[in-house]
Design a protein around this motif. Structure first.
Motif, PDB file in Angstrom:
ATOM      1  N   ARG A 286       0.846  -1.191   0.000  1.00 34.85           N
ATOM      2  CA  ARG A 286       0.000   0.000   0.000  1.00 34.85           C
ATOM      3  C   ARG A 286       0.885   1.246   0.000  1.00 34.85           C
ATOM      4  O   ARG A 286       2.005   1.230   0.519  1.00 34.85           O
ATOM      5  N   PRO A 287       0.396   2.357  -0.566  1.00 37.01           N
ATOM      6  CA  PRO A 287       1.222   3.567  -0.649  1.00 37.01           C
ATOM      7  C   PRO A 287       1.773   4.015   0.694  1.00 37.01           C
ATOM      8  O   PRO A 287       2.913   4.489   0.778  1.00 37.01           O
ATOM      9  N   ASP A 290       5.333   3.423   2.215  1.00 36.49           N
ATOM     10  CA  ASP A 290       6.464   4.255   1.839  1.00 36.49           C
ATOM     11  C   ASP A 290       6.480   5.492   2.731  1.00 36.49           C
ATOM     12  O   ASP A 290       5.564   6.310   2.676  1.00 36.49           O
ATOM     13  N   VAL A 293       5.693   8.787   1.016  1.00 38.92           N
ATOM     14  CA  VAL A 293       4.295   9.053   0.692  1.00 38.92           C
ATOM     15  C   VAL A 293       3.568   9.627   1.904  1.00 38.92           C
ATOM     16  O   VAL A 293       2.846  10.626   1.804  1.00 38.92           O
ATOM     17  N   TRP A 355       8.674   8.853  -7.124  1.00 39.81           N
ATOM     18  CA  TRP A 355       7.279   8.929  -7.575  1.00 39.81           C
ATOM     19  C   TRP A 355       7.200  10.040  -8.623  1.00 39.81           C
ATOM     20  O   TRP A 355       7.183  11.226  -8.284  1.00 39.81           O
ATOM     21  N   THR A 364       3.514   7.823 -10.468  1.00 43.15           N
ATOM     22  CA  THR A 364       3.729   6.383 -10.427  1.00 43.15           C
ATOM     23  C   THR A 364       5.142   6.108  -9.945  1.00 43.15           C
ATOM     24  O   THR A 364       6.031   6.960 -10.028  1.00 43.15           O
ATOM     25  N   LYS A 365       5.329   4.906  -9.455  1.00 36.72           N
ATOM     26  CA  LYS A 365       6.666   4.427  -9.061  1.00 36.72           C
ATOM     27  C   LYS A 365       6.750   2.960  -9.427  1.00 36.72           C
ATOM     28  O   LYS A 365       5.898   2.161  -9.008  1.00 36.72           O
ATOM     29  N   THR A 368       3.583   1.500 -10.661  1.00 38.53           N
ATOM     30  CA  THR A 368       2.418   1.487  -9.776  1.00 38.53           C
ATOM     31  C   THR A 368       1.919   2.901  -9.552  1.00 38.53           C
ATOM     32  O   THR A 368       2.681   3.763  -9.091  1.00 38.53           O
ATOM     33  N   LEU A 370      -0.034   6.106  -7.846  1.00 38.13           N
ATOM     34  CA  LEU A 370      -0.299   6.537  -6.482  1.00 38.13           C
ATOM     35  C   LEU A 370      -1.816   6.674  -6.313  1.00 38.13           C
ATOM     36  O   LEU A 370      -2.414   7.712  -6.590  1.00 38.13           O
ATOM     37  N   LEU A 372      -5.141   6.218  -3.768  1.00 35.97           N
ATOM     38  CA  LEU A 372      -5.495   6.273  -2.350  1.00 35.97           C
ATOM     39  C   LEU A 372      -6.978   6.008  -2.147  1.00 35.97           C
ATOM     40  O   LEU A 372      -7.821   6.636  -2.797  1.00 35.97           O
ATOM     41  N   ALA A 400      -1.994  12.297  -6.839  1.00 34.22           N
ATOM     42  CA  ALA A 400      -2.597  11.037  -6.401  1.00 34.22           C
ATOM     43  C   ALA A 400      -3.996  10.898  -6.983  1.00 34.22           C
ATOM     44  O   ALA A 400      -4.696  11.883  -7.201  1.00 34.22           O
ATOM     45  N   ASP A 423      -6.441   3.293   2.657  1.00 39.29           N
ATOM     46  CA  ASP A 423      -5.072   3.804   2.634  1.00 39.29           C
ATOM     47  C   ASP A 423      -4.880   4.975   3.585  1.00 39.29           C
ATOM     48  O   ASP A 423      -3.835   5.112   4.216  1.00 39.29           O
TER      49      ASP A 423
END
Length: 526
Positions: A286-287, A290, A293, A355, A364-365, A368, A370, A372, A400, A423
């Protein structure tokens, strides 16, 4: 802990955990009249009523009508009698002497052996009581000898009596078959549950001969109602209208509707509480797992503006994580620790963490996006919805994709402790001593434990170890420093406090560990 919800319901404390403070904010002062029905609002159906198996403030409030704790806390933090008439703490040993003549609603006696069985139930991790670690230190054991209850702790606990004040005691018949506790009561309290209409109302009937309430309170006091009806009223505006029309005797209301009630000069019992508190789900994948984030999402927000919108301009900044009166460790662990800086700083934080923003602005990273899932307590009313919209818009500007929804008290707890499909959440925990928060910031993750965000903060845990080794308030500096470590890491972000009022119409009452302390209700003559 009580999870604060601020619609038409019980103490935002939640919960709870651990008084809420009380006082007359206006109105009231009339002649009392015994008997009749006291009707109060609650913003959601509480579901299972087992008093030792839910952290929800709704259940905590309802439990106060039918169950007692071993001791209670006065407004100034002094420990006063409950089921126990005497108590002492000596290192790892807590001894309590149960008062004479305590009976359950079915007429059976409540004994020290019953109290020991309650402590043993909560203490057993296999039972998954949310009170373990919050109000009862892990590893505690209990024995009984005559009228004396002895609780042996695995290690000294600085605020153990404050925790015991928040553990409802269940009578022997309920301990023998806990399934009955879902929609019946088996307690020693001043009222007995007599009717449950799911989604509509819960009715309690006064017990005669009750003399062991907080500091010796009884049901023989003039002005006590014969019945209490707790009505499910999800909408704060509806609750306010019912108060003004005489359709309700009590409801907790915030925001513009509260201002209407203040201007109508209704009686009000007021408490200070954390209202805005943000959490990030740190489960792997999940974001929020990190740290960049979590930090960026916090930096991007104008927390002062959010606080103003949420509270309708009547609140203030958060200062500590344990805010419910009587506060064990006053101070400021928040203001110097909050990640701040605004959108540009937040963008740089995400850039540095990899990101990157695409052509449509979405970050994205490693492929994936971002994304929420943002849930907030719908009991926060119109101010809460507006503040949540503002936060979501800011995060979208940051890059996001945000899906958001308001959920009532019961649904929100089921999401964070059950499905885990979230999230970011706004969910305020209100306790009076910082040790009661430890299981929410460390230890087993939900559903095995209370750590619903899956926080693992080594600096916090080291600080807790130092603080817990000190006696009571002597460790407050260490407790506050430990809290600051959580806030710096954006593990939890408290951003708004407010004085919340439970209004009364045709009745007066005190707020203590719950919005309405049952033994303090006084019906007023017409």
């Amino acid at each position: 802990m009580r999870f604060i919800r601020t619609g038409a319901g019980a103490c935002a404390v939640v919960i709870l955990l651990a008084g809420c403070g009380g006082g007359d904010g206006g109105g009231g002062g009339g002649e009392v009249a015994s008997g009749g029905t006291f009707t109060m609002a609650m913003d959601a159906d509480p579901g299972n009523l087992d008093p030792q198996m839910s952290p929800a403030s709704n259940v905590f409030q309802l439990s106060a009508f039918a169950y007692d704790s071993l001791v209670h806390l006065a407004d100034d933090g002094t420990v006063v009698s409950g089921l126990a008439s005497d108590w002492a703490v000596d290192g790892t040993e807590v001894t309590l002497t149960l008062g004479d003549g305590v009976t359950c609603a079915d007429g059976s006696p409540f004994t020290a052996a019953d109290a020991a069985a309650n402590i043993s139930y909560v203490a057993d991790p296999a039972n998954e009581s949310p009170l373990l670690g919050t109000y009862l230190p892990p590893g505690a054991t209990a024995t009984a000898d005559g009228s004396t209850l002895t609780i042996t702790l695995a290690e000294p606990a600085p605020f153990v009596l404050q925790g015991l004040a928040s553990i409802p005691m269940v009578c022997a018949s309920g301990l023998a078959d806990r399934s009955v506790l879902a929609d019946e009561t088996r307690g020693t309290g001043p009222y007995e549950l007599t009717e449950v209409v799911p989604g509509d109302r819960i009715t309690y009937t006064l017990r005669e001969g009750y003399t062991w309430g907080p500091d010796g309170a009884t049901t023989a006091e003039e002005g006590m109602p014969d019945q209490v009806v707790v009505q499910v009223v999800p909408n704060a505006t509806t609750a306010a209208n019912l108060l003004l029309s005489g359709g309700l005797n009590a409801a907790t209301v915030l925001g513009p509707d509260a201002q209407r009630l203040v201007e109508s000069d209704l009686f009000a019992s007021t408490l200070d509480a954390v209202l805005g508190e943000m959490w990030f789900h740190q489960q792997e994948g999940r974001p929020g797992a990190d740290p960049a984030v979590r930090r960026a999402l916090t930096q991007a927000l104008d927390l002062d503006e959010l606080q103003s919108v949420l509270t309708g301009g009547t609140g203030g900044p958060a200062t500590t994580l344990a805010t419910a009166a009587p506060v064990a460790c006053p101070g400021d662990s928040v203001s110097g620790a909050l990640p701040t800086g605004g959108l540009d700083v937040a963008r740089q934080t995400l850039d540095d963490a990899g990101w990157t923003a695409g052509p449509d602005g979405t970050r994205t990273k490693d492929g994936t996006p971002l994304e929420l899932t943002f849930i907030y307590n719908s009991g926060l009313g119109s101010g809460g919805a507006a503040a949540a919209e503002l936060a979501a818009a800011t995060w979208q500007e940051l890059g996001a994709e945000v899906s958001m929804s308001g959920q009532d008290d019961t649904a929100l707890l089921q999401t964070v402790f059950g499905s885990g499909n979230w999230d970011v959440t706004w969910l305020a925990l209100n306790v009076s001593s910082p040790d009661q928060l430890v299981p929410f910031f460390s230890g087993p993750a939900a559903p095995e434990g209370n750590n619903f965000s899956r926080i693992a903060n080594a600096d916090y845990e080291e600080g807790v170890a130092r603080a817990a080794a000190m006696a009571g308030a002597e460790g407050c500096d260490e407790w506050l420093a430990a809290e600051a470590n959580l806030i710096e890491a954006a593990d939890v972000v408290p951003f708004a406090n407010q004085s919340a009022s439970t209004f009364g119409s045709g009745a007066e009452f005190d707020s203590g560990a719950v919005a309405v302390v049952p033994t303090t209700i006084r019906m007023l003559a017409d």
